[in-house]
Enzyme design. Structure first.
Site, mmCIF file in Angstrom:
data_model
loop_
_atom_site.group_PDB
_atom_site.id
_atom_site.type_symbol
_atom_site.label_atom_id
_atom_site.label_comp_id
_atom_site.label_asym_id
_atom_site.label_seq_id
_atom_site.Cartn_x
_atom_site.Cartn_y
_atom_site.Cartn_z
ATOM 1 N N LYS A 1 0.832 -1.204 0.000
ATOM 2 C CA LYS A 1 0.000 0.000 0.000
ATOM 3 C C LYS A 1 0.873 1.262 0.000
ATOM 4 O O LYS A 1 2.046 1.243 0.388
ATOM 5 C CB LYS A 1 -0.915 0.001 1.230
ATOM 6 C CG LYS A 1 -2.018 -1.063 1.191
ATOM 7 C CD LYS A 1 -3.267 -0.541 0.516
ATOM 8 C CE LYS A 1 -4.352 -1.609 0.395
ATOM 9 N NZ LYS A 1 -5.203 -1.704 1.580
ATOM 10 N N ARG B 1 -4.286 -10.143 4.071
ATOM 11 C CA ARG B 1 -4.628 -10.142 2.637
ATOM 12 C C ARG B 1 -3.414 -9.587 1.885
ATOM 13 O O ARG B 1 -3.017 -8.444 2.102
ATOM 14 C CB ARG B 1 -5.857 -9.281 2.383
ATOM 15 C CG ARG B 1 -6.307 -9.227 0.919
ATOM 16 C CD ARG B 1 -7.542 -8.360 0.764
ATOM 17 N NE ARG B 1 -7.979 -8.303 -0.617
ATOM 18 C CZ ARG B 1 -7.542 -7.430 -1.515
ATOM 19 N NH1 ARG B 1 -6.616 -6.529 -1.166
ATOM 20 N NH2 ARG B 1 -8.006 -7.441 -2.755
#
Length: 273
Positions: free
Chosen positions: A221, A255
Site C-alpha cells: 500500500k 490479505r
C-alpha cells in the site's frame, strides 16, 4: 472464532493468509484466450502452493482514483474467473472482492465462498440483504465515499472512535439480515491519510472489542512505499514488517500479494507465542 465456508469451518484463532488474484480486463469476457487463462491458472496454482488459505478475486480496481467499471463488465470478469479457479482447484476457498450485490450473488452461485465488500453495503443498498440470503461469510471494510473520491474524505475528529461506531452500526445491520460470520477490515489506504493509516495500525487491537475477526490489508500500500520513497514493486520488505505488526495487534487474516512471505511471517509469529 470460526467462519463457515461452504460447510467447512475455518478456525481464525490461528492467523490465515488470503492471496490476491486480480481478473484482468481482457482475460475472460471475450470468451477466454488460452494464453490468458493459462497464466491466470498458473497464478492461482502459485497462490495455493505457497500456502494461501483463501484466494481473493477482484474484478474492479479499488485503488484511489480508480476508473469506473460497469456492473456488466465486472460480472463478465468475475464469474468466469471463479469458475476457472474451481475447475482446476475445486477445494479452493474463494473470496470475491466486490461492492455490488448482483456480482456477489452470481459469484457465490458460481462457487465462491466469501463476500469481501470494501463499502460494507454503503455502495449498494441490496448488498447486506443479499449476503444474508446467500448465507456466506461477509468481510466488511471501513471506508468513506467511493474509490473515485475517498482521498478527499479524511476529516475525522477521532478516527478510532468513529470507525468503531461505523462497525457497530454495520454489524447490527448485517445481523438483522441473518449474517452470522462477519470479518472486519480497517481499510488501510481507504479514506485515510498516511498518518491516519499508521494511527489505525498502532491502535488496531482496539477493534478486538467487536469480538470479530480482523482482516489486515497492508500489502504494498501507499502508506508503505510513499513513506519509504520507493515504488510498490519495492515494498515487499515494508509489507512484511507491517504484517508482523498487524499480527501482534490481533489480525486474523492477512490479505497479500506475496503469499510465501506472508505464510512465513505467520509461522514466525505463531512460534513467538
Amino acid at each position: 472464532m470460526t467462519i463457515n465456508c461452504k460447510g467447512r469451518l475455518i478456525d481464525l484463532t490461528q492467523p490465515k493468509v488470503m492471496g490476491i488474484l486480480n481478473c484482468t480486463p481482457d482475460s475472460f469476457f471475450d470468451g477466454g484466450k488460452y494464453k490468458a487463462e493459462a497464466e491466470f491458472t498458473r497464478q492461482a496454482a502459485r497462490i495455493l502452493s505457497e500456502g494461501a488459505d483463501f484466494i481473493d478475486l477482484g474484478a474492479y480496481s479499488t485503488k484511489p482514483n480508480a476508473e469506473f467499471v460497469s456492473e456488466e463488465e465486472e460480472l463478465a470478469r468475475m464469474v468466469p474467473a471463479v469458475e476457472l479457479v474451481l475447475k482446476h482447484f475445486p477445494e479452493a476457498i474463494i473470496s470475491v472482492d466486490t461492492f455490488r450485490a448482483k456480482v456477489a450473488k452470481a459469484a457465490v452461485e458460481a462457487g465462491a465462498a466469501i463476500v469481501n465488500d470494501i463499502a460494507a453495503g454503503s455502495l449498494d443498498d441490496k448488498m447486506i440483504q443479499t449476503v444474508g440470503e446467500l448465507k456466506v461469510p461477509y468481510i466488511m471494510m471501513h471506508m468513506r465515499g467511493t474509490p473515485q473520491d475517498m482521498v478527499k474524505l479524511t476529516d475525522y475528529d477521532d478516527i478510532i472512535k468513529e470507525m468503531l461506531l461505523y462497525f457497530s452500526q454495520k454489524v447490527a445491520e448485517a445481523r438483522s439480515y441473518g449474517i452470522d460470520d462477519i470479518v472486519i477490515d480497517p481499510g488501510f489506504g481507504f479514506a485515510k491519510t498516511l498518518q491516519q493509516n499508521y494511527e489505525v495500525l498502532n491502535k488496531m487491537e482496539l477493534f478486538k472489542m467487536t469480538e470479530l475477526p480482523i482482516l489486515a490489508g497492508l500489502s504494498r500500500k501507499s502508506m508503505i512505499y510513499k513513506l519509504l520513497g520507493i515504488t510498490p514493486q519495492e515494498a515487499l520488505n515494508g509489507t512484511t514488517a507491517l504484517n508482523m505488526v498487524a499480527l501482534t495487534k490481533g489480525a486474523n487474516i492477512l490479505r497479500v500479494h506475496d503469499v510465501k512471505e506472508a505464510v512465513e511471517t505467520v509461522k514466525l509469529f505463531k512460534t513467538l507465542g
